[in-house]
Each structure stands twice: as structure tokens, then as C-alpha cells.
Design an enzyme around this catalytic site. Structure first.
Site, PDB file in Angstrom:
ATOM      1  N   ILE A  77      20.149  -4.797   5.250  1.00 33.85           N
ATOM      2  CA  ILE A  77      19.878  -5.172   3.863  1.00 33.85           C
ATOM      3  C   ILE A  77      20.482  -6.534   3.564  1.00 33.85           C
ATOM      4  O   ILE A  77      19.903  -7.343   2.826  1.00 33.85           O
ATOM      5  CB  ILE A  77      20.384  -4.080   2.905  1.00 33.85           C
ATOM      6  CG1 ILE A  77      19.475  -2.845   3.008  1.00 33.85           C
ATOM      7  CG2 ILE A  77      20.436  -4.577   1.469  1.00 33.85           C
ATOM      8  CD1 ILE A  77      19.923  -1.653   2.210  1.00 33.85           C
ATOM      9  N   LEU A 107      12.660  -6.720   8.503  1.00 29.70           N
ATOM     10  CA  LEU A 107      12.456  -6.366   9.906  1.00 29.70           C
ATOM     11  C   LEU A 107      11.377  -7.198  10.586  1.00 29.70           C
ATOM     12  O   LEU A 107      11.334  -7.261  11.813  1.00 29.70           O
ATOM     13  CB  LEU A 107      12.123  -4.876  10.020  1.00 29.70           C
ATOM     14  CG  LEU A 107      13.214  -3.907   9.545  1.00 29.70           C
ATOM     15  CD1 LEU A 107      12.765  -2.466   9.747  1.00 29.70           C
ATOM     16  CD2 LEU A 107      14.529  -4.171  10.270  1.00 29.70           C
ATOM     17  N   THR A 132      24.000  -4.369   8.426  1.00 27.43           N
ATOM     18  CA  THR A 132      23.611  -5.741   8.125  1.00 27.43           C
ATOM     19  C   THR A 132      22.132  -5.895   7.758  1.00 27.43           C
ATOM     20  O   THR A 132      21.718  -6.987   7.357  1.00 27.43           O
ATOM     21  CB  THR A 132      23.908  -6.656   9.328  1.00 27.43           C
ATOM     22  OG1 THR A 132      23.326  -6.094  10.511  1.00 27.43           O
ATOM     23  CG2 THR A 132      25.408  -6.802   9.540  1.00 27.43           C
ATOM     24  N   LYS A 156      31.216   2.325  -0.939  1.00 29.04           N
ATOM     25  CA  LYS A 156      31.527   2.170   0.481  1.00 29.04           C
ATOM     26  C   LYS A 156      32.697   1.195   0.630  1.00 29.04           C
ATOM     27  O   LYS A 156      32.609   0.039   0.206  1.00 29.04           O
ATOM     28  CB  LYS A 156      30.304   1.646   1.242  1.00 29.04           C
ATOM     29  CG  LYS A 156      30.591   1.356   2.711  1.00 29.04           C
ATOM     30  CD  LYS A 156      29.355   0.814   3.412  1.00 29.04           C
ATOM     31  CE  LYS A 156      29.691   0.381   4.829  1.00 29.04           C
ATOM     32  NZ  LYS A 156      28.532  -0.193   5.529  1.00 29.04           N
ATOM     33  N   SER A 179       0.838  -1.193   0.000  1.00 33.39           N
ATOM     34  CA  SER A 179       0.000   0.000   0.000  1.00 33.39           C
ATOM     35  C   SER A 179       0.871   1.240   0.000  1.00 33.39           C
ATOM     36  O   SER A 179       1.813   1.350   0.784  1.00 33.39           O
ATOM     37  CB  SER A 179      -0.914   0.016   1.232  1.00 33.39           C
ATOM     38  OG  SER A 179      -1.588   1.259   1.332  1.00 33.39           O
TER      39      SER A 179
END
Length: 495
Positions: free
Chosen positions: A347, A334, A345, A79, A40
Site C-alpha cells: 500500500i 501491482l 510495503t 499497528k 468492472s
């Protein structure tokens, strides 16, 4: 036999977790299954995961993404590591640089030679021998698999990127390959009265979504794995006391450095992630030691540019879901657990869970044995990362606040205590089979946090003092010369 074949996968939730999962599944399993993603536009995502670690390169390559296009579409930067400032003591810093350090010998890592030199009065810096570190602090980068004319590893790297733009990029990719997207908010989750599995999702629009396997990417809400199936949560806040984060983007600064900054403050730490179009900022803290207003004040006073939005408070509990796969629901992102983004960590855990699901993907029905193995691997992965993060807090010598004193005095998991003591006494560190972090990663954080070995491997005595001095000198000359020949980071981004 075919009645139980898994054919229709429903991914609930978009964002980074949903679209990373969808893109990898459609790439690998698209000929065998149908994939529908329900999300959504009304529901926001946490979206603070803007820093990654090197395995993200494997993920993008598996999808066949072009690196230049990816960097352009996500406003990405390079990075080379994470700079930790004020973690051991105020005013001191070190880097967890990717890649190797020095030159390893058979059966003996390079740091043993460095420890030997240090114990005999040497004053070389361990990071003098890190190509990644030297390139990072000099703002240099180019793809470099090996140092020219040697068999030494070149630069190992990952990315910073805008997580929202990355999700959009992967959405285009996924839909072009056949993922069906459904817009809508879940009104009710219906369970099978016999098996207790998720049977269907009823959306507020009245639409019904049926599937054989459901992937919960609903973030901290954990709509399926917890609210519907009640798998339970293993709380790790007694080891990792931070339970709040505040995030805010700001205008970028120059130069765009090729590393993440993690800056420790009185009762928490601040991240600073440079992107092409802005800087990602946030502060992670303990609500027992700071109010939201105090933490926000510290964050806003330590931006390197003008804030581009209102600060956003994120409340969390550190820990993991007791079962990340339960019945016909797999949690990814999550929804499966939370570890603060200290070592970037979040991702990666999406990537590894999606990969694990594909490797364990059920065929003729979901077998309890494959679910148990998936959960075992997930638990080990979370626990190894947990220990690595705790190390940063435990091994500190800050005396400026109750927060840091409590972190130093807090008990830690036996697995971490054993590793710290082994390194302190012998200089030896061994990577567990399922550990995400390499021996060199552990060495850097241990040494950077003041855990300097009292001894070293006997092989390090195989070189004379003169030979060791020559080794150090030649390595430093080689690394400095290589860095000098690299283009500026921003120049690379414009290529």
C-alpha cells in the site's frame, strides 16, 4: 502551446491502487484536470494488503480524513510493528517496531551503547527500550507524540484495515470531489500509430474512453504498461524464491493485538492481521518446495479462528516493471511490480507512486526528462525495499528445510551485502537517501536475525559503566510507566 496540455487522466482499475490514486489526484489536481476511473465489478482485486506503515497517516491527513471515521468505516485497528516469529531460529521472535529505540546521542545511535553493554556481558533485551514494542505486547495504545515530561518520541503507528472497505471509502470521497467512475471491462486498447501511446480504451459495452494520460491500476494483469506497451519485467526470483500466496479471512480472536504477526514455516511464512471484524490470514511460499495443497494445509491448520471463505491462491513473480512510466502510461500498484508483503510495503508503494506522479505531473506535454526521473526514483525505491526483504531470508540459522538453507546460502545484491558486513564488523548502519526504512528499522531486523555487531562506536565509551546502567534503568522505568498509563487497544478503538 496549449494543444498538448494534459487535461484528462484515465485511471484503469479500481481497488486500493485505483482509488488511492484517484483520491489524491482529485484532492491536489482537481482544479486543473479531469479524472475518470474505469473499473468492472466483475473483476476482483488481490485485496490482501491489509497492513500499512506509518506514512499512511500522512496520506489520510493530506486527504483530510477523520481518523475515527476512517477506522470505523474500514474496520481498522492500530499497528505498532511487525512481530517476526521463527525467522532467525525456530522458537525465537523479535519485532520490527515503529518509532525510535532508547535515546540517541549526537553522532551515535543508541544501539551502540546496547552493543557495548552486550559485549561486556550485559543481558538486557534491545526491545526493553522500545516504547512501541512494550505497548504492542501489552496491547496498549493512545496517540502519544512524545513521552510526557521528556523530549523522547512517543508512539509511531500505522493501521490494519479491510482493503476492500478502504477502497469503497475512498471511492465515496473521490466521487464526491468530482472523479467520474465508468463501469466496464476493456475489450481493446488502441495505440496511436505514430507515437505508440495509448489513444483510447474500447469497452465491451462499445463505449470509448479517451484521455491524455493513463494510469494502469490493473494489478498483476498490467493491462496497459505491459500487455499494451510491453515495457518488460526485471525478475528478482533468484533473490526472493517465493512465488505463491494463499489468502483466507477468519473470525477474529481476542484480544485484538496492535501488531502484525509474520510466522515463518518450513517453506514460507504466514501473515496474521487483526481487524475489528475478522482476521486477515495468508501464507507466502515457494512452489518449488511446497505444493499448493501442502501450503494450504499449513495455513488452515494455523488459523486462530474459523475460516470465513474458501482459500484463494495468488501466483506472482517478484520483481519490477523495467519502466513504470512509459509513453503516456504510468503504472501504480501491482502493475508496477511485486514485492511480497513481508514488511507491509504494498500500500505504501501505491501512496509513494501516486505522490511521485503528482510531483512529476506533466503540463505542456510529457517530457522525456520527467519520465526518466520518475523511473529512476521508482527503481531506487523498489531496490531498497527489495534489499530489506531479502535480509530476513538471508540472515537465518534455520536448519529444518532445504528452503531455509538455500536462502542462507543464496547470493544477495551487493548493496545489501555491504550493509550487512558493515554492521557486523562495526555496528554502523547508514540509511541511504532514498531508503524507506530508517536506521532503527535496519538495526532491529539485523539484530533480530542474529547479525550482532562485533564492535561499536567510540562515543559509546563516553559513559562509565555506572552511568550506562543508570541510563538503561531510567529509560526502562520511563517506558514501563508510560505503557502502564495507556488505555487498552480495544478501548481506544471504542472511543
Amino acid at each position: 502551446m496549449n494543444n498538448n496540455t494534459i487535461k484528462n487522466v484515465i485511471i484503469l482499475g479500481g481497488g486500493t491502487a485505483g482509488w488511492m490514486t484517484a483520491s489524491l489526484m482529485i484532492k491536489v489536481l482537481g482544479k486543473n484536470i479531469g479524472i475518470t476511473l474505469v473499473e468492472s465489478d466483475k473483476i476482483g482485486t488481490v485485496g490482501v494488503g491489509e497492513a500499512t506503515i506509518p506514512p499512511i497517516i500522512n496520506f489520510n491527513q493530506a486527504l483530510g480524513l477523520d481518523e475515527k471515521e476512517f477506522l470505523r468505516e474500514t474496520k481498522g485497528t492500530i499497528k505498532l510493528g511487525i512481530q517476526f516469529e521463527n525467522w532467525f531460529r525456530q522458537g525465537q521472535s523479535y519485532m520490527h517496531a515503529f518509532g525510535t529505540i532508547g535515546k540517541n546521542f549526537p553522532f551515535c545511535d543508541f544501539h551502540h551503547f546496547w552493543v557495548r553493554d552486550r559485549l561486556k556481558g550485559g543481558d538486557t533485551d534491545y526491545w526493553d527500550f522500545s516504547l512501541n514494542y512494550q505497548a504492542a505486547i501489552n496491547n496498549k495504545f493512545a496517540p502519544l507524540p512524545q513521552i510526557k515530561g521528556t523530549n523522547l518520541q512517543g508512539l509511531s503507528y500505522a493501521y490494519h484495515f479491510d482493503a476492500g472497505l478502504y477502497a469503497q471509502y475512498l471511492r465515496k470521497y473521490s466521487e464526491s470531489k468530482g472523479v467520474k467512475r465508468v463501469e466496464g471491462t476493456v475489450k481493446e486498447v488502441k495505440l496511436c500509430p505514430d507515437s505508440g501511446e495509448v489513444q483510447e480504451l474500447l469497452l465491451e459495452s462499445g463505449k470509448v474512453i479517451n484521455g491524455d494520460l493513463f494510469v494502469d491500476c490493473t494489478g498483476l494483469a498490467a493491462l496497459l504498461i505491459e500487455k499494451a506497451l510491453g515495457t518488460g519485467f526485471e525478475d528478482w526470483s533468484h533473490w526472493l524464491p517465493c512465488d505463491r500466496a494463499i489468502a483466507v479471512p477468519s473470525t477474529g480472536s481476542k484480544p485484538i493485538v496492535p501488531y502484525t504477526r509474520s510466522i515463518a514455516h518450513e517453506c514460507g511464512w504466514q501473515w496474521r492481521i487483526p481487524l475489528q471484524h475478522r482476521t486477515g490470514n495468508g501464507i507466502v511460499y515457494s512452489s518449488r518446495h511446497w505444493t499448493d495443497e501442502q501450503a494450504q494445509g499449513v495455513l488452515m491448520n494455523n488459523l486462530d479462528g474459523e475460516a470465513l471463505a474458501e482459500p484463494r491462491v495468488i501466483r506472482f513473480r517478484t520483481g519490477r516493471r523495467r519502466k513504470q512510466w512509459h509513453k503516456n502510461v504510468v503504472s501504480i500498484g501491482l502493475s508496477s511490480g511485486f514485492l511480497e508483503p513481508l514488511e507491509s510495503t504494498s500500500i505504501h508503494l501505491i501512496q509513494s507512486a501516486a505522490t511521485r506522479l503528482i510531483k512529476s505531473f506533466p503540463h505542456q506535454g510529457i517530457k522525456p526528462e520527467e519520465v526518466a526521473e520518475f523511473n529512476r526514483q521508482s527503481q531506487v525505491e523498489f531496490e531498497r525495499i527489495r534489499d530489506f526483504i531479502i535480509l530476513h531470508y538471508k540472515a537465518n540459522q534455520r536448519r529444518d528445510s532445504d528452503f531455509w538453507r538455500e536462502c542462507e546460502n543464496r547470493d544477495v545484491p551487493e548493496t545489501l551485502q555491504r550493509k550487512m558486513e558493515l554492521f557486523r564488523r562495526t555496528g554502523k548502519v547508514f540509511r541511504d537517501y532514498d531508503d524507506l526504512f530508517t536506521e532503527v528499522a535496519w538495526q532491529q531486523v539485523l539484530i533480530g536475525q542474529g547479525v550482532v555487531p562485533e564492535d561499536y562506536h567510540t562515543i559509546a565509551d563516553g559513559l562509565s559503566d555506572a552511568q550506562l546502567a543508570d541510563l538503561f534503568k531510567s529509560l526502562k522505568t520511563l517506558i514501563d510507566g508510560t505503557v502502564k498509563g495507556l488505555p487498552e487497544h480495544e478501548q481506544f478503538l471504542k472511543m
